[in-house]
Design a protein around this motif. Structure first.
Motif, PDB file in Angstrom:
ATOM      1  N   ILE A  56       0.839  -1.200   0.000  1.00  0.00           N
ATOM      2  CA  ILE A  56       0.000   0.000   0.000  1.00  0.00           C
ATOM      3  C   ILE A  56       0.872   1.249   0.000  1.00  0.00           C
ATOM      4  O   ILE A  56       0.632   2.194  -0.761  1.00  0.00           O
ATOM      5  N   ARG A  57       1.902   1.267   0.856  1.00  0.00           N
ATOM      6  CA  ARG A  57       2.797   2.438   0.904  1.00  0.00           C
ATOM      7  C   ARG A  57       3.464   2.676  -0.447  1.00  0.00           C
ATOM      8  O   ARG A  57       3.562   3.820  -0.906  1.00  0.00           O
ATOM      9  N   ASP A  58       3.936   1.596  -1.086  1.00  0.00           N
ATOM     10  CA  ASP A  58       4.582   1.736  -2.394  1.00  0.00           C
ATOM     11  C   ASP A  58       3.618   2.315  -3.420  1.00  0.00           C
ATOM     12  O   ASP A  58       3.989   3.202  -4.198  1.00  0.00           O
ATOM     13  N   ARG A  59       2.380   1.830  -3.419  1.00  0.00           N
ATOM     14  CA  ARG A  59       1.382   2.345  -4.360  1.00  0.00           C
ATOM     15  C   ARG A  59       1.105   3.820  -4.088  1.00  0.00           C
ATOM     16  O   ARG A  59       1.031   4.629  -5.022  1.00  0.00           O
ATOM     17  N   LEU A  60       0.965   4.175  -2.811  1.00  0.00           N
ATOM     18  CA  LEU A  60       0.689   5.572  -2.474  1.00  0.00           C
ATOM     19  C   LEU A  60       1.848   6.480  -2.856  1.00  0.00           C
ATOM     20  O   LEU A  60       1.631   7.613  -3.303  1.00  0.00           O
ATOM     21  N   ARG A  61       3.076   6.009  -2.706  1.00  0.00           N
ATOM     22  CA  ARG A  61       4.232   6.823  -3.111  1.00  0.00           C
ATOM     23  C   ARG A  61       4.209   7.090  -4.612  1.00  0.00           C
ATOM     24  O   ARG A  61       4.576   8.175  -5.063  1.00  0.00           O
ATOM     25  N   PRO A  65       3.457  11.312  -5.594  1.00  0.00           N
ATOM     26  CA  PRO A  65       4.914  11.451  -5.488  1.00  0.00           C
ATOM     27  C   PRO A  65       5.374  12.684  -4.702  1.00  0.00           C
ATOM     28  O   PRO A  65       6.500  12.702  -4.215  1.00  0.00           O
ATOM     29  N   LEU A  66       4.519  13.679  -4.532  1.00  0.00           N
ATOM     30  CA  LEU A  66       4.919  14.888  -3.815  1.00  0.00           C
ATOM     31  C   LEU A  66       4.639  14.801  -2.316  1.00  0.00           C
ATOM     32  O   LEU A  66       5.095  15.658  -1.562  1.00  0.00           O
ATOM     33  N   LEU A  67       3.911  13.790  -1.876  1.00  0.00           N
ATOM     34  CA  LEU A  67       3.625  13.650  -0.448  1.00  0.00           C
ATOM     35  C   LEU A  67       4.854  13.156   0.308  1.00  0.00           C
ATOM     36  O   LEU A  67       5.569  12.278  -0.162  1.00  0.00           O
ATOM     37  N   GLU A  68       5.063  13.753   1.472  1.00  0.00           N
ATOM     38  CA  GLU A  68       6.131  13.261   2.349  1.00  0.00           C
ATOM     39  C   GLU A  68       5.607  12.049   3.106  1.00  0.00           C
ATOM     40  O   GLU A  68       4.421  11.723   3.044  1.00  0.00           O
ATOM     41  N   GLU A  69       6.490  11.376   3.848  1.00  0.00           N
ATOM     42  CA  GLU A  69       6.103  10.139   4.535  1.00  0.00           C
ATOM     43  C   GLU A  69       4.918  10.314   5.477  1.00  0.00           C
ATOM     44  O   GLU A  69       4.072   9.438   5.580  1.00  0.00           O
ATOM     45  N   GLU A  70       4.847  11.452   6.156  1.00  0.00           N
ATOM     46  CA  GLU A  70       3.722  11.688   7.060  1.00  0.00           C
ATOM     47  C   GLU A  70       2.401  11.709   6.293  1.00  0.00           C
ATOM     48  O   GLU A  70       1.392  11.167   6.741  1.00  0.00           O
ATOM     49  N   GLY A  71       2.407  12.329   5.129  1.00  0.00           N
ATOM     50  CA  GLY A  71       1.214  12.366   4.285  1.00  0.00           C
ATOM     51  C   GLY A  71       0.852  10.992   3.757  1.00  0.00           C
ATOM     52  O   GLY A  71      -0.332  10.642   3.671  1.00  0.00           O
ATOM     53  N   ILE A  72       1.863  10.229   3.389  1.00  0.00           N
ATOM     54  CA  ILE A  72       1.632   8.850   2.947  1.00  0.00           C
ATOM     55  C   ILE A  72       0.980   8.061   4.073  1.00  0.00           C
ATOM     56  O   ILE A  72       0.006   7.331   3.861  1.00  0.00           O
ATOM     57  N   HIS A  73       1.496   8.225   5.275  1.00  0.00           N
ATOM     58  CA  HIS A  73       0.950   7.519   6.434  1.00  0.00           C
ATOM     59  C   HIS A  73      -0.513   7.919   6.677  1.00  0.00           C
ATOM     60  O   HIS A  73      -1.372   7.059   6.909  1.00  0.00           O
TER      61      HIS A  73
END
Length: 87
Positions: A56-61, A65-73
């Motif tokens: 899921i994290r890989d797909r969201l990245r 692509p402009l979201l930082e890790e906190e946004g991905i989380h």
């Protein structure tokens, strides 16, 4: 993809049997799981959960692509639980 069990049966196994796995292969997999100890099954479940979350994290990245890790989380929590958190 999972097949929905019959309405007369609410057994967990009936509700989560994969549709894309041939019955003979599913029988082998079921036997392997039956032979596992409780600790082994729990460890296996944790590994599968970690694998799914990593996917899921890989797909969201890739999707954001402009979201930082906190946004991905935060987006992952929303997709998994339907809850908007923070930011």
């Amino acid at each position: 993809m999972f097949c929905e069990g019959g309405r007369s049966s609410l057994r967990y196994h009936d509700l989560v049997t994969p549709c894309d796995t041939p019955p003979d292969v599913q029988a082998v997999q079921d036997e392997i799981h039956r032979r596992m100890s409780d600790d082994e099954r729990l460890a296996h479940a944790f590994r599968l959960t970690a694998l799914a979350r990593a996917g899921i994290r890989d797909r969201l990245r890739r999707q954001y692509p402009l979201l930082e890790e906190e946004g991905i989380h935060r987006q992952m929590i929303y997709e998994l639980y339907g809850v908007r958190v923070g930011g």
